[in-house]
Design a protein around this motif. Structure first.
Motif, PDB file in Angstrom:
ATOM      1  N   GLN A   3      29.560  55.764  52.240  1.00  0.00           N
ATOM      2  CA  GLN A   3      29.124  55.167  50.983  1.00  0.00           C
ATOM      3  C   GLN A   3      28.777  56.269  49.994  1.00  0.00           C
ATOM      4  O   GLN A   3      28.175  57.278  50.355  1.00  0.00           O
ATOM      5  CB  GLN A   3      27.897  54.278  51.194  1.00  0.00           C
ATOM      6  CG  GLN A   3      28.150  53.059  52.072  1.00  0.00           C
ATOM      7  CD  GLN A   3      28.105  53.399  53.547  1.00  0.00           C
ATOM      8  OE1 GLN A   3      27.266  54.173  53.987  1.00  0.00           O
ATOM      9  NE2 GLN A   3      29.007  52.802  54.319  1.00  0.00           N
ATOM     10  N   LEU A   4      29.180  56.048  48.749  1.00  0.00           N
ATOM     11  CA  LEU A   4      28.852  56.971  47.666  1.00  0.00           C
ATOM     12  C   LEU A   4      28.047  56.226  46.611  1.00  0.00           C
ATOM     13  O   LEU A   4      28.459  55.155  46.163  1.00  0.00           O
ATOM     14  CB  LEU A   4      30.126  57.533  47.026  1.00  0.00           C
ATOM     15  CG  LEU A   4      31.123  58.231  47.948  1.00  0.00           C
ATOM     16  CD1 LEU A   4      32.306  58.757  47.145  1.00  0.00           C
ATOM     17  CD2 LEU A   4      30.464  59.370  48.709  1.00  0.00           C
ATOM     18  N   VAL A   5      26.936  56.801  46.233  1.00  0.00           N
ATOM     19  CA  VAL A   5      26.083  56.202  45.207  1.00  0.00           C
ATOM     20  C   VAL A   5      25.976  57.169  44.042  1.00  0.00           C
ATOM     21  O   VAL A   5      25.458  58.277  44.184  1.00  0.00           O
ATOM     22  CB  VAL A   5      24.692  55.870  45.762  1.00  0.00           C
ATOM     23  CG1 VAL A   5      23.811  55.288  44.660  1.00  0.00           C
ATOM     24  CG2 VAL A   5      24.808  54.886  46.921  1.00  0.00           C
ATOM     25  N   GLU A   6      26.458  56.716  42.894  1.00  0.00           N
ATOM     26  CA  GLU A   6      26.468  57.545  41.696  1.00  0.00           C
ATOM     27  C   GLU A   6      25.319  57.146  40.774  1.00  0.00           C
ATOM     28  O   GLU A   6      24.887  55.992  40.759  1.00  0.00           O
ATOM     29  CB  GLU A   6      27.778  57.360  40.939  1.00  0.00           C
ATOM     30  CG  GLU A   6      29.013  57.692  41.734  1.00  0.00           C
ATOM     31  CD  GLU A   6      30.277  57.285  41.008  1.00  0.00           C
ATOM     32  OE1 GLU A   6      31.368  57.514  41.540  1.00  0.00           O
ATOM     33  OE2 GLU A   6      30.170  56.744  39.890  1.00  0.00           O
ATOM     34  N   CYS A  22      25.904  62.190  42.766  1.00  0.00           N
ATOM     35  CA  CYS A  22      26.615  61.334  43.713  1.00  0.00           C
ATOM     36  C   CYS A  22      26.164  61.716  45.115  1.00  0.00           C
ATOM     37  O   CYS A  22      26.384  62.849  45.555  1.00  0.00           O
ATOM     38  CB  CYS A  22      28.113  61.514  43.572  1.00  0.00           C
ATOM     39  SG  CYS A  22      29.091  60.658  44.828  1.00  0.00           S
ATOM     40  N   TYR A  94      34.114  58.992  38.134  1.00  0.00           N
ATOM     41  CA  TYR A  94      34.135  58.597  39.535  1.00  0.00           C
ATOM     42  C   TYR A  94      33.866  59.801  40.430  1.00  0.00           C
ATOM     43  O   TYR A  94      34.485  60.856  40.263  1.00  0.00           O
ATOM     44  CB  TYR A  94      35.485  58.005  39.916  1.00  0.00           C
ATOM     45  CG  TYR A  94      35.826  56.715  39.214  1.00  0.00           C
ATOM     46  CD1 TYR A  94      36.534  56.730  38.021  1.00  0.00           C
ATOM     47  CD2 TYR A  94      35.434  55.491  39.747  1.00  0.00           C
ATOM     48  CE1 TYR A  94      36.857  55.543  37.366  1.00  0.00           C
ATOM     49  CE2 TYR A  94      35.747  54.303  39.107  1.00  0.00           C
ATOM     50  CZ  TYR A  94      36.460  54.336  37.915  1.00  0.00           C
ATOM     51  OH  TYR A  94      36.763  53.162  37.278  1.00  0.00           O
ATOM     52  N   CYS A  95      32.993  59.601  41.380  1.00  0.00           N
ATOM     53  CA  CYS A  95      32.752  60.609  42.394  1.00  0.00           C
ATOM     54  C   CYS A  95      33.814  60.466  43.489  1.00  0.00           C
ATOM     55  O   CYS A  95      34.192  59.347  43.847  1.00  0.00           O
ATOM     56  CB  CYS A  95      31.355  60.392  42.983  1.00  0.00           C
ATOM     57  SG  CYS A  95      30.951  61.437  44.391  1.00  0.00           S
ATOM     58  N   GLY A 111      33.352  56.652  44.574  1.00  0.00           N
ATOM     59  CA  GLY A 111      32.190  55.931  44.093  1.00  0.00           C
ATOM     60  C   GLY A 111      32.616  54.768  43.211  1.00  0.00           C
ATOM     61  O   GLY A 111      33.789  54.582  42.900  1.00  0.00           O
ATOM     62  N   GLN A 112      31.625  53.991  42.794  1.00  0.00           N
ATOM     63  CA  GLN A 112      31.896  52.791  42.010  1.00  0.00           C
ATOM     64  C   GLN A 112      32.179  53.118  40.548  1.00  0.00           C
ATOM     65  O   GLN A 112      32.679  52.268  39.798  1.00  0.00           O
ATOM     66  CB  GLN A 112      30.714  51.809  42.105  1.00  0.00           C
ATOM     67  CG  GLN A 112      29.511  52.158  41.247  1.00  0.00           C
ATOM     68  CD  GLN A 112      28.617  53.230  41.852  1.00  0.00           C
ATOM     69  OE1 GLN A 112      28.933  53.836  42.875  1.00  0.00           O
ATOM     70  NE2 GLN A 112      27.473  53.466  41.214  1.00  0.00           N
TER      71      GLN A 112
END
Length: 120
Positions: A3-6, A22, A94-95, A111-112
């Motif tokens: 999971q990636l959280v930006e 990120c 975007y990451c 990422g989102q």
């Protein structure tokens, strides 16, 4: 799963600065590289900056001297410091993380996306 959280996008005036973050978590065996891409309306997604495990860095020509990418290996986090922002930097950022999820297999994770708007 990875999971990636930006975080860190927003609205800024021309000449201003922003910092994107990120954080990667989940089934990460080893990170190969981390980076940032962006996509402006009506355009293809393009590379902004990447940093690999050895610290090697690449930048798009359009951001050299204005943007700086860095990473925290301990926290699996990548940052993008953006200075002297211009309207043409407006895009969804975007990451990207390329990582091994076991000893032999790797994948690209995204990422989102976080919106950056540069406008007066």
């Amino acid at each position: 799963q990875v999971q990636l959280v930006e975080s860190g996008g927003g609205l800024v005036q021309p000449g201003g600065s922003l910092r994107l973050s990120c954080a990667a978590s989940g089934s990460i065996f080893r990170i190969i590289a981390m980076g940032w891409y962006r996509q402006a309306p009506g355009k293809q997604r393009e590379l902004v900056a990447t940093i690999n495990g050895g610290g090697g860095i690449d930048y798009a020509e359009s951001v050299k001297g204005r943007f700086a990418i860095s990473r925290s290996n301990a926290e699996n986090t990548v940052y993008l410091r953006m200075n002297s922002l211009q309207p043409e930097d407006t895009a969804v950022y975007y990451c990207n993380v390329r990582a091994y999820y076991d000893v032999r297999r790797w994948d690209d994770y995204w990422g989102q996306g976080t919106q950056v708007d540069v406008s007066s």
